[in-house]
Scaffold this motif. Structure first.
Motif, PDB file in Angstrom:
ATOM      1  N   ARG A   1      -7.528  -5.045  -7.552  1.00 56.87           N
ATOM      2  CA  ARG A   1      -8.514  -5.494  -6.560  1.00 56.87           C
ATOM      3  C   ARG A   1      -8.991  -4.302  -5.738  1.00 56.87           C
ATOM      4  N   ARG A   2     -10.249  -4.288  -5.375  1.00 57.29           N
ATOM      5  CA  ARG A   2     -10.825  -3.253  -4.508  1.00 57.29           C
ATOM      6  C   ARG A   2     -11.548  -3.925  -3.339  1.00 57.29           C
TER       7      ARG A   2
ATOM      8  N   ALA B   1      -8.951   5.493  -1.592  1.00 60.15           N
ATOM      9  CA  ALA B   1      -9.282   5.679  -3.009  1.00 60.15           C
ATOM     10  C   ALA B   1      -8.294   6.630  -3.675  1.00 60.15           C
ATOM     11  N   GLN B   2      -7.908   7.683  -2.983  1.00 63.22           N
ATOM     12  CA  GLN B   2      -6.948   8.635  -3.537  1.00 63.22           C
ATOM     13  C   GLN B   2      -5.595   7.956  -3.772  1.00 63.22           C
TER      14      GLN B   2
ATOM     15  N   GLN C   1     -11.719   0.740   2.339  1.00 57.36           N
ATOM     16  CA  GLN C   1     -12.588   1.723   1.701  1.00 57.36           C
ATOM     17  C   GLN C   1     -12.381   3.080   2.341  1.00 57.36           C
ATOM     18  N   GLY C   2     -12.729   4.105   1.645  1.00 59.71           N
ATOM     19  CA  GLY C   2     -12.637   5.457   2.177  1.00 59.71           C
ATOM     20  C   GLY C   2     -11.928   6.368   1.187  1.00 59.71           C
TER      21      GLY C   2
ATOM     22  N   LEU D   1      -1.181   3.712   5.468  1.00 60.28           N
ATOM     23  CA  LEU D   1      -2.231   3.518   4.461  1.00 60.28           C
ATOM     24  C   LEU D   1      -1.786   2.503   3.403  1.00 60.28           C
ATOM     25  N   LEU D   2      -0.551   2.637   2.942  1.00 60.25           N
ATOM     26  CA  LEU D   2      -0.042   1.705   1.934  1.00 60.25           C
ATOM     27  C   LEU D   2       0.027   0.286   2.469  1.00 60.25           C
ATOM     28  N   ALA D   3       0.456   0.121   3.722  1.00 58.41           N
ATOM     29  CA  ALA D   3       0.526  -1.210   4.325  1.00 58.41           C
ATOM     30  C   ALA D   3      -0.860  -1.839   4.399  1.00 58.41           C
TER      31      ALA D   3
END
Length: 134
Positions: A52-53, A63-64, A58-59, A92-94
């Motif tokens: 899923r995206r 994306a990395q 976003q950013g 970021l992961l959360a």
């Protein structure tokens, strides 16, 4: 001017990275100053992309991270690859778990077998080797 010249010579297009100085954006700017993730992660937690995206995550940093998570990968590995502190990586992961782009699970426990014997000679050899190097 030196930044753009260095960027052109190295072939990088990102304005947030300098070959000599490294990342030009402070790590906590990436997490909007947050230091506590909304989900619990330790360094060995395994994460994997769901495919899923969502629009909310976003950013370039998201994306990395998603690019690194095509297969199961640990939080420590991701932090090392993106060169950010573990706590920022966890935030970021959360975010990605909260929006459904990642799944997370604790690593599987491995049993030591019937009896786990420690070889004292091996441990002493490792200790001696470390003492010689340090």
């Amino acid at each position: 001017m030196a930044l753009s010249r260095r960027r052109r010579q190295s072939g990088q297009d990102t304005p947030w990275y300098d070959d000599e100085a490294g990342r030009l954006v402070r790590p906590y700017t990436i997490s909007n100053g947050r230091t506590r993730p909304t989900a619990h992660f330790d360094l060995m937690t395994m994460v994997m992309a769901t495919g899923r995206r969502p629009a909310s995550c976003q950013g370039p940093d998201y994306a990395q991270v998603l690019g690194l998570c095509e297969g199961p990968v640990s939080v420590a590995e991701i932090a090392a690859h993106i060169r950010l502190p573990a706590v920022v990586t966890k935030v970021l992961l959360a975010d990605l778990v909260d929006c459904g782009a990642l799944t997370a699970r604790a690593p599987a426990a491995v049993s030591a077998g019937p009896v786990a014997c420690t070889d004292r000679a091996l441990l002493e050899a490792v200790l001696n080797g470390l003492r010689k190097r340090l």
